[in-house]
Design an enzyme around this catalytic site. Sequence first.
Site, PDB file in Angstrom:
ATOM      1  N   ASP A   1     -57.954  55.697 -27.266  1.00  0.00           N
ATOM      2  CA  ASP A   1     -58.919  56.910 -27.388  1.00  0.00           C
ATOM      3  C   ASP A   1     -58.723  57.753 -25.860  1.00  0.00           C
ATOM      4  O   ASP A   1     -57.626  57.472 -25.241  1.00  0.00           O
ATOM      5  CB  ASP A   1     -60.380  56.140 -26.715  1.00  0.00           C
TER       6      ASP A   1
ATOM      7  N   TYR B   1     -57.643  59.689 -22.475  1.00  0.00           N
ATOM      8  CA  TYR B   1     -57.485  59.476 -20.964  1.00  0.00           C
ATOM      9  C   TYR B   1     -59.031  59.598 -20.382  1.00  0.00           C
ATOM     10  O   TYR B   1     -59.739  60.578 -20.733  1.00  0.00           O
ATOM     11  CB  TYR B   1     -56.542  60.393 -20.327  1.00  0.00           C
TER      12      TYR B   1
ATOM     13  N   PHE C   1     -52.137  60.743 -25.661  1.00  0.00           N
ATOM     14  CA  PHE C   1     -50.970  60.495 -24.780  1.00  0.00           C
ATOM     15  C   PHE C   1     -50.578  61.807 -24.157  1.00  0.00           C
ATOM     16  O   PHE C   1     -49.911  62.032 -23.038  1.00  0.00           O
ATOM     17  CB  PHE C   1     -49.880  60.011 -25.486  1.00  0.00           C
TER      18      PHE C   1
ATOM     19  N   HIS D   1     -47.674  48.308 -27.396  1.00  0.00           N
ATOM     20  CA  HIS D   1     -48.390  49.685 -26.922  1.00  0.00           C
ATOM     21  C   HIS D   1     -47.473  50.110 -25.869  1.00  0.00           C
ATOM     22  O   HIS D   1     -46.785  49.164 -24.957  1.00  0.00           O
ATOM     23  CB  HIS D   1     -49.762  49.841 -26.379  1.00  0.00           C
TER      24      HIS D   1
END
Length: 224
Positions: free
Chosen positions: A64, A66, A77, A186
């Site tokens: 989701d 930031y 990202f 991740h």
Amino acid sequence: MVHLGNDWDEILGTEFEKDYYKSIREVLKREYFTKTVFPPMHDIFNALKYTPYSKTRVVILGQDPYHEVGQAHGLSFSVKKGIKIPPSLVNIYKELSSDIGMSIPNHGELTSWAKQGVLLLNATLTVREGQANSHSTIGWAIFTDEVIKKLDENDNPIVFILWGANARSKKKYITNKNHLVLESAHPSPLSAHNGFFGSKPFSKANDFLSKHGATPINWNSVNE
């Protein structure tokens, strides 16, 4: 009605008329009015606006947006120039440097990737300030599942890069043998050493695209 300005409008048009999306819209009206929500409302669908369906060659799926002020702008990202590079992106850049020898950029804006055909999609497209995953149950998963399913129907080769359990849960929707799925931990500092570092997703993606007659991604474009 949402207007994306490219072929996604036709492909996803009926989604915006469905009851679940109308429910999302009502929640967002309330949330944006009463809370601080990211990204800004006009940036929610930037991933789809920047990367048309027909041009998508790579999908990088995030969890989701930031959730701190000034960070999210609708691309997974990515943060705009002038914003401190978040830890997960720092690790992505480290892997890029290790994988393809790319010099590490001094900013975190990945728009140049999106414009080349890298769909920087989050599984959930909005979030409350300071509360990760706070909008994960309002219906966005239904919408982004549909995006993945539509991409799977495209017979042009696409590389799906799935980092972490949240992204990997979408793998079940990728069944077309023309595509490549790359999975790992991740890039978060909490998990990057558990299989993200050394996974070489960027060179693997380009090798696959080249082998199937598609133009590889210029990952170094963020430095240009």
